[in-house]
Design an enzyme around this catalytic site. Sequence first.
Site, PDB file in Angstrom:
ATOM      1  CG  ASP A 151      40.833  34.669  46.097  1.00 22.23           C
ATOM      2  OD1 ASP A 151      39.646  35.017  46.069  1.00 22.23           O
ATOM      3  OD2 ASP A 151      41.594  34.745  45.115  1.00 22.23           O
ATOM      4  CD  GLU A 276      46.153  28.819  38.565  1.00 21.36           C
ATOM      5  OE1 GLU A 276      45.101  29.472  38.690  1.00 21.36           O
ATOM      6  OE2 GLU A 276      47.250  29.198  38.989  1.00 21.36           O
ATOM      7  CG  ASP A 324      40.679  31.497  30.284  1.00 20.94           C
ATOM      8  OD1 ASP A 324      39.861  31.960  31.108  1.00 20.94           O
ATOM      9  OD2 ASP A 324      41.812  31.100  30.610  1.00 20.94           O
ATOM     10  CE1 TYR A 406      37.297  32.203  39.135  1.00 23.75           C
ATOM     11  CE2 TYR A 406      37.343  30.320  40.631  1.00 23.75           C
ATOM     12  CZ  TYR A 406      37.956  31.432  40.090  1.00 23.75           C
ATOM     13  OH  TYR A 406      39.216  31.765  40.496  1.00 23.75           O
TER      14      TYR A 406
END
Length: 469
Positions: A151, A276, A324, A406
């Site tokens: 990342d 987050e 989620d 995402y």
Amino acid sequence: MNPNQKIITIGSVSLTIATVCFLMQIAILATTVTLHFKQNECNPPANNQVVPCEPIIIERNITEIVYLNNITIEKEVCPEVAEYRNWSKPQCQITGFAPFSKDNSVRLSAGGDIWVTREPYVSCDPGKCYQFALGQGTTLDNKHSNGTIHDRIPHRTLLMNELGVPFHLGTKQVCIAWSSSSCHDGKAWLHVCVTGDDRNATASFIYDGMLVDSIGSWSQNILRTQESECVCINGTCTVVMTDGSASGNADTRVLFIREGKIIHISPLSGSAQHIEECSCYPRYPDVRCVCRDNWKGSNRPVIDIKMADYSINSGYVCSGLVGDTPRSDDSSSNSNCRDPNNERGNPGVKGWAFDNGDDVWMGRTISKDSRSGYETFRVIGGWTTPNSKSQVNRQVIVDSNNWSGYSGIFSVEGKSCINRCFYVELIRGRPQETRVWWTSNSIVVFCGTSGTYGTGSWPDGANINFMPI
């Protein structure tokens, strides 16, 4: 009448006619000039500031004009003065979502120079939408793409293209970033760009193409932000940032920025336990965010941001059909609107939801265990009633046999209402597809519709066997 008198008379008449013609020409000239300057005037803004008027289109006669009825008046069009966005229109009432855009970046990478990216998102200025992503400093068919599953490297940059244009070699690199957020206040773009050491990163605030402010890590543990659009109301933009553990206590703060300058910072308050990668949207006169709890909950946290006094409150989406991944089976999942449900809270994935009266529209992976498939639906009472589970208007965006990733929200202001749209990241390569050494993505984008719609599936679509290793 003798000859001399005739000459004098003719001369007098001629002089009179010439004088009249001369006066007429002066009158015509004066009228032309007056009309020209009246056409040139701009209405000043309410605060009486001087606004320069730049000529846009000027039409001219190419010959000398003698008679007024043959004159073409020069007209200069004054540009509209840009205004801050306030997002005061109501939210559009929708029946579901319709396809809007797909960039096919990974498929195109099989035979072209396309950037390796992840963490994409979409945001719009008042006239056009753009796609953003964090590039890995390399194209896919390049040995540097080996290891791009990681990342945070110093070569990552924020890329920006018009929506639907893949990130080719001519793409603008807006800033250095391995975490970012962007939004347009009505006058210019704000980019929040985080880069640097994990223990001492820097967030740069770039407004209208210039670095205006910055802030350093406050917990020395991977300062990070939304990975989707921030929101600006009446010139003040707000962005959510977290610094601290990804699976424990962390320090989340809400920053308020005006023309790139930080004007206030509010700490997180309310009952949310871990924040987050928030997906935020305007809820005039305030801002609302739906985020990722990477520690305790598979139900998504909600942050309400009051723009007038910078106050913050938080809780969780009430829907018992939680958003989620990973998560428990729908029959056993729970949410009480206030607390994390302590059901498979770690790790998690960025996602979105938005309120619609008492109901909630939301998207999530179809798989409860992995980032595969993608679906959207509305939960009756899902915004106000604890553990509500009545699902309607379900749509499949990506079938369960294909990878997703995402997802996030962005808002588009129409003539009478504000529409909600979302994007889905379609991750390819590692860690799931080990034939190749790279990790990258494409995106698919849908927007709310009040019309009817059909069915389908819109996966990335690249054959991994055709791809460079």
